[in-house]
Scaffold this motif. Structure first.
Motif, PDB file in Angstrom:
ATOM      1  N   VAL A 414       0.830  -1.212   0.000  1.00  0.00           N
ATOM      2  CA  VAL A 414       0.000   0.000   0.000  1.00  0.00           C
ATOM      3  C   VAL A 414       0.861   1.256   0.000  1.00  0.00           C
ATOM      4  O   VAL A 414       0.543   2.246  -0.672  1.00  0.00           O
ATOM      5  CB  VAL A 414      -0.958  -0.010   1.209  1.00  0.00           C
ATOM      6  CG1 VAL A 414      -1.629   1.358   1.391  1.00  0.00           C
ATOM      7  CG2 VAL A 414      -2.015  -1.099   1.031  1.00  0.00           C
ATOM      8  N   THR A 415       1.968   1.251   0.757  1.00  0.00           N
ATOM      9  CA  THR A 415       2.797   2.457   0.906  1.00  0.00           C
ATOM     10  C   THR A 415       3.951   2.520  -0.081  1.00  0.00           C
ATOM     11  O   THR A 415       4.501   3.600  -0.323  1.00  0.00           O
ATOM     12  CB  THR A 415       3.380   2.536   2.319  1.00  0.00           C
ATOM     13  OG1 THR A 415       4.255   1.412   2.528  1.00  0.00           O
ATOM     14  CG2 THR A 415       2.275   2.528   3.370  1.00  0.00           C
ATOM     15  N   GLY A 416       4.368   1.376  -0.609  1.00  0.00           N
ATOM     16  CA  GLY A 416       5.552   1.334  -1.451  1.00  0.00           C
ATOM     17  C   GLY A 416       6.852   1.347  -0.681  1.00  0.00           C
ATOM     18  O   GLY A 416       7.931   1.474  -1.280  1.00  0.00           O
ATOM     19  N   LEU A 417       6.812   1.198   0.657  1.00  0.00           N
ATOM     20  CA  LEU A 417       8.006   1.251   1.494  1.00  0.00           C
ATOM     21  C   LEU A 417       8.495  -0.154   1.820  1.00  0.00           C
ATOM     22  O   LEU A 417       7.756  -0.943   2.426  1.00  0.00           O
ATOM     23  CB  LEU A 417       7.720   1.975   2.811  1.00  0.00           C
ATOM     24  CG  LEU A 417       7.441   3.475   2.757  1.00  0.00           C
ATOM     25  CD1 LEU A 417       7.001   3.971   4.137  1.00  0.00           C
ATOM     26  CD2 LEU A 417       8.673   4.236   2.292  1.00  0.00           C
ATOM     27  N   PRO A 418       9.733  -0.519   1.470  1.00  0.00           N
ATOM     28  CA  PRO A 418      10.308  -1.759   1.995  1.00  0.00           C
ATOM     29  C   PRO A 418      10.430  -1.659   3.514  1.00  0.00           C
ATOM     30  O   PRO A 418      10.574  -0.564   4.067  1.00  0.00           O
ATOM     31  CB  PRO A 418      11.685  -1.839   1.337  1.00  0.00           C
ATOM     32  CG  PRO A 418      11.652  -0.841   0.225  1.00  0.00           C
ATOM     33  CD  PRO A 418      10.675   0.213   0.612  1.00  0.00           C
ATOM     34  N   ARG A 462       0.421  -2.283  -6.605  1.00  0.00           N
ATOM     35  CA  ARG A 462       0.304  -0.852  -6.348  1.00  0.00           C
ATOM     36  C   ARG A 462      -0.870  -0.202  -7.065  1.00  0.00           C
ATOM     37  O   ARG A 462      -1.612   0.589  -6.440  1.00  0.00           O
ATOM     38  CB  ARG A 462       1.613  -0.143  -6.721  1.00  0.00           C
ATOM     39  CG  ARG A 462       1.676   1.317  -6.234  1.00  0.00           C
ATOM     40  CD  ARG A 462       1.545   1.390  -4.715  1.00  0.00           C
ATOM     41  NE  ARG A 462       1.403   2.733  -4.227  1.00  0.00           N
ATOM     42  CZ  ARG A 462       2.424   3.484  -3.779  1.00  0.00           C
ATOM     43  NH1 ARG A 462       3.653   3.000  -3.788  1.00  0.00           N
ATOM     44  NH2 ARG A 462       2.201   4.699  -3.334  1.00  0.00           N
ATOM     45  N   PRO A 463      -1.144  -0.473  -8.372  1.00  0.00           N
ATOM     46  CA  PRO A 463      -2.276   0.214  -9.018  1.00  0.00           C
ATOM     47  C   PRO A 463      -3.613  -0.064  -8.332  1.00  0.00           C
ATOM     48  O   PRO A 463      -4.412   0.866  -8.123  1.00  0.00           O
ATOM     49  CB  PRO A 463      -2.254  -0.342 -10.447  1.00  0.00           C
ATOM     50  CG  PRO A 463      -0.831  -0.750 -10.666  1.00  0.00           C
ATOM     51  CD  PRO A 463      -0.373  -1.279  -9.352  1.00  0.00           C
ATOM     52  N   GLY A 464      -3.847  -1.315  -7.975  1.00  0.00           N
ATOM     53  CA  GLY A 464      -5.101  -1.636  -7.296  1.00  0.00           C
ATOM     54  C   GLY A 464      -5.211  -0.972  -5.945  1.00  0.00           C
ATOM     55  O   GLY A 464      -6.285  -0.488  -5.555  1.00  0.00           O
ATOM     56  N   TYR A 465      -4.099  -0.938  -5.209  1.00  0.00           N
ATOM     57  CA  TYR A 465      -4.133  -0.292  -3.898  1.00  0.00           C
ATOM     58  C   TYR A 465      -4.201   1.225  -4.017  1.00  0.00           C
ATOM     59  O   TYR A 465      -4.767   1.900  -3.138  1.00  0.00           O
ATOM     60  CB  TYR A 465      -2.933  -0.723  -3.063  1.00  0.00           C
ATOM     61  CG  TYR A 465      -3.160  -2.039  -2.339  1.00  0.00           C
ATOM     62  CD1 TYR A 465      -4.364  -2.307  -1.690  1.00  0.00           C
ATOM     63  CD2 TYR A 465      -2.168  -3.016  -2.289  1.00  0.00           C
ATOM     64  CE1 TYR A 465      -4.579  -3.498  -1.023  1.00  0.00           C
ATOM     65  CE2 TYR A 465      -2.376  -4.220  -1.617  1.00  0.00           C
ATOM     66  CZ  TYR A 465      -3.581  -4.450  -0.989  1.00  0.00           C
ATOM     67  OH  TYR A 465      -3.793  -5.639  -0.325  1.00  0.00           O
ATOM     68  N   ASP A 466      -3.656   1.798  -5.067  1.00  0.00           N
ATOM     69  CA  ASP A 466      -3.842   3.230  -5.301  1.00  0.00           C
ATOM     70  C   ASP A 466      -5.322   3.551  -5.484  1.00  0.00           C
ATOM     71  O   ASP A 466      -5.834   4.545  -4.949  1.00  0.00           O
ATOM     72  CB  ASP A 466      -3.062   3.677  -6.539  1.00  0.00           C
ATOM     73  CG  ASP A 466      -1.570   3.820  -6.283  1.00  0.00           C
ATOM     74  OD1 ASP A 466      -1.160   3.819  -5.100  1.00  0.00           O
ATOM     75  OD2 ASP A 466      -0.815   3.937  -7.266  1.00  0.00           O
TER      76      ASP A 466
END
Length: 507
Positions: A414-418, A462-466
């Motif tokens: 959701v955040t894109g953070l490792p 990521r696209p779906g969670y965006d």
């Protein structure tokens, strides 16, 4: 040289934990005591502080019985900022009022903000007044429980209460003090006497120490009560989330700690004082450090609530079912405001929402929707942190919610953070033990607790969670007034029930 260890104890919202740690960081033994919080009326969250000492002594006795070893230092931490008031004889005048999940002092937040000015409060303290702040809760007690308030002479939090019982010293760490808004001057690193005198003139201010400084030494009475050696050092300690950050080494500039617990907590270490009224700007656990912090009112407590509704199904089983539900939980959307919300919306009247329910949804879908709701809240807080000037170069995850991996993976996606995971995820009690070790040796957290793995975002998600985050934002705005209306009805209903039942009602 005789084998030696340090003891770390943390008093948390749902449990207390104790751990014995060798001087090279190995966990020798750990123990836990579960407890409940009192919610006498909507918005009030309290706890009998006598439980804190009782659990400390029982855990210490069990640890020493299971693993006899020479303890040479003690570390403590606890939930906070809390308000425990005691009289001249150190007897609590009432139950302790908890941190931002207790939302009773809304009128006092408004009143003190009007008196001192929001700009002046933020400039001096780093944060605006909120349900997290200590000052408004003291003002609430002065207004609503004047007899008890008049008897009060000292102010404690769980960590400082344990230091008092163990050593007789009346101290508080600077970090906890910096969350006692508006009583602490963050720039000068001292209590601000004019506002202290206006809010709580009869209280003696505790001596301020940094979290890793020695707060005192075990007294003869405490040694008899606990089995610990008299004379060993006890560090000043701090609030649990900051001890969690210590436990995983998330103290460098640009580090972000994500604490997966009953509530989700985020701490970003910054290179300069940053003012962000929706969040909390604080001093850190060591002299000269600064943080930007955020905290959700619920996260793991929602999953615990769902587990109760599902008949106390094992968490591992629920995680397995949630893992079989696809991203987006088959069209479910949850808002995680089941106890209002702390940051970044600062809305104690907000309420939870589960949208999109059909008869075909499963408990796995519901459980996944709860995990995704927390992840959406994390993204909201991270976005506000970045806009305020925070810098996130590295994220480190800690807490019971990291077990199984699914929750942390969803937050990554959701955040894109490792997110780094350390070998030991014991949490705040381990961080308290590390701080205690610093009083007798010179440990490094990378040696004590090295990185074990890194969870990385799945770019395909990521696209779906965006899209889901966009719906999350829309739902928050669209249901704001509805949530407030329902919150008022809940308060009115509870008040009516209290009137008909003189014993009160817990909600």
């Amino acid at each position: 040289m005789t084998a030696a260890a340090v003891l770390g104890v943390d008093i948390g919202s749902s449990s207390s934990k104790g751990v014995l740690v060798s001087l090279d960081g190995a966990v020798l033994a750990q123990v836990q005591r579960d407890h409940d919080l009192d919610r006498p009326v909507p918005g009030h969250v309290e706890m009998d502080a006598q439980i804190w000492w009782a659990e400390f002594t029982s855990m210490t006795a069990e640890l020493l019985a299971r693993h006899p070893i020479e303890v040479i230092a003690v570390g403590v931490s606890g939930m906070g900022p809390c308000v425990l008031l005691v009289d001249d004889d150190d007897v609590p005048v009432r139950p302790a009022i908890l941190y931002g999940v207790d939302t009773r002092a809304l009128d006092e937040i408004t009143g003190l903000t009007d008196d001192f000015g929001e700009a002046a409060i933020v400039a001096r303290c780093g944060s605006a007044l909120s349900t997290q702040a200590v000052g408004p809760k003291l003002a609430w007690l002065a207004r609503h429980e004047p007899a008890d308030f008049a008897r009060a002479r000292r102010l404690f939090m769980p960590s400082s209460w344990l230091v008092r019982r163990l050593t007789g010293r009346y101290v508080l760490d600077h970090h906890s003090a910096s969350q006692s808004t508006p009583l602490y001057d963050a720039g000068a690193a001292r209590w601000f006497e004019p506002w202290w005198q206006q809010i709580c003139p009869q209280l003696r201010a505790p001596e301020l120490l940094w979290s890793d400084q020695v707060g005192g030494r075990i007294s003869a009475a405490a040694a008899a009560a606990t089995g610990l050696p008299a004379g060993i050092p006890v560090i000043a300690g701090t609030i649990d989330a900051w001890a969690e950050a210590v436990s995983v080494g998330a103290l460098g500039i640009g580090d972000l700690m994500l604490m997966y617990g009953s509530t989700m907590f985020l701490i970003n270490t910054v290179d300069r004082p940053v003012s962000a009224p929706p969040l909390w700007a604080t001093v850190g656990v060591t002299q000269g450090s600064r943080n930007l912090a955020a905290g959700m009112a619920t996260s793991g407590s929602i999953t615990a609530w769902l587990r109760e509704l599902f008949g106390r199904v094992d968490y591992a089983h629920l995680l397995s079912e949630a893992g079989r539900s696809p991203a987006g939980a088959n069209g479910l959307l949850m808002l995680p405001y089941f106890a209002g919300e702390r940051t970044p919306i600062a809305d104690p009247m907000a309420r939870g929402l589960i949208a999109g329910l059909t008869l075909s949804h499963t408990r796995g879908d519901l459980y996944r929707a709860a995990l995704e709701a927390t992840a959406m809240g994390v993204r909201h807080n991270v976005d506000v942190m970045a806009a305020a000037g925070g810098r996130i170069d590295r994220a480190v995850a800690v807490g019971g919610g990291t077990q199984g991996g699914l929750w942390a993976q969803i937050v990554c996606d959701v955040t894109g953070l490792p997110q780094e995971l350390r070998e030991t995820s014991v949490g705040a009690s381990y961080g308290a033990a590390f701080l205690a070790a610093g009083a007798v040796v010179d440990p490094t957290i990378d040696h004590w607790n090295p990185v074990a793995s890194v969870i990385r975002p799945n770019a395909e998600m990521r696209p779906g969670y965006d899209d889901l985050y966009h719906l999350y934002t829309e739902a928050r705005g669209a249901t704001l007034e509805l949530g407030h209306s329902l919150s008022r009805r809940q308060i009115e209903t509870a008040a009516a029930r209290r009137t008909s039942d003189p014993r009160g009602v817990h909600v």
